[in-house]
Design a protein around this motif. Structure first.
Motif, PDB file in Angstrom:
ATOM      1  N   LEU A  26       0.699  -1.063  -0.111  1.00  0.00           N
ATOM      2  CA  LEU A  26       0.053  -0.029  -0.001  1.00  0.00           C
ATOM      3  C   LEU A  26       1.035   1.253  -0.253  1.00  0.00           C
ATOM      4  O   LEU A  26       0.605   2.256  -0.674  1.00  0.00           O
ATOM      5  N   SER A  27       2.074   1.224   0.789  1.00  0.00           N
ATOM      6  CA  SER A  27       2.929   2.263   0.890  1.00  0.00           C
ATOM      7  C   SER A  27       3.323   2.496  -0.717  1.00  0.00           C
ATOM      8  O   SER A  27       3.666   3.649  -1.111  1.00  0.00           O
ATOM      9  N   GLY A  28       3.927   1.510  -1.214  1.00  0.00           N
ATOM     10  CA  GLY A  28       4.560   1.490  -2.521  1.00  0.00           C
ATOM     11  C   GLY A  28       3.413   2.166  -3.510  1.00  0.00           C
ATOM     12  O   GLY A  28       4.004   2.594  -4.606  1.00  0.00           O
ATOM     13  N   MET A  29       2.146   2.003  -3.298  1.00  0.00           N
ATOM     14  CA  MET A  29       1.031   2.520  -4.318  1.00  0.00           C
ATOM     15  C   MET A  29       0.827   3.982  -3.970  1.00  0.00           C
ATOM     16  O   MET A  29       0.095   4.775  -4.525  1.00  0.00           O
ATOM     17  N   GLY A  30       1.426   4.516  -2.981  1.00  0.00           N
ATOM     18  CA  GLY A  30       1.236   5.849  -2.622  1.00  0.00           C
ATOM     19  C   GLY A  30       0.134   6.044  -1.561  1.00  0.00           C
ATOM     20  O   GLY A  30      -0.302   7.311  -1.377  1.00  0.00           O
TER      21      GLY A  30
END
Length: 93
Positions: A26-30
């Motif tokens: 989720l963090s990687g998707m912003g």
């Protein structure tokens, strides 16, 4: 991620790994998830039997005049485990 809940018979390590990996994705998707929200998601996903353990820790902390915050303790532990497993940490703010 918020709907995931471990049962009493689930492998808790695998469950926490899955939660950490979901957080990382989720963090990687912003998607910004504040640490307090992440800790709450983890705590809410634990089996009911863990409530007793957390309450015991809080009671001990109170009895020795120390502050116990499950969020802070949980985030520190998860950060250590995630660093070891995935090589990238979460900030603990």
């Amino acid at each position: 991620m918020m709907e995931k809940r471990a049962s009493e018979t689930d492998d808790i390590h695998a469950h926490l790994d899955h939660m950490a990996l979901s957080y990382k994705h989720l963090s990687g998707m912003g998607t910004a998830i504040h640490n307090e929200d992440y800790a709450s998601m983890i705590l809410m996903s634990l089996p009911d039997s863990y409530t007793t353990h957390l309450e015991t820790l809080a009671d001990v902390a109170i009895s020795i005049s120390r502050t116990f915050t499950a969020t802070t303790s949980l985030l520190k532990q998860l950060n250590l485990q995630t660093n070891d497993k995935y090589g990238a940490g979460h900030d603990s703010n």
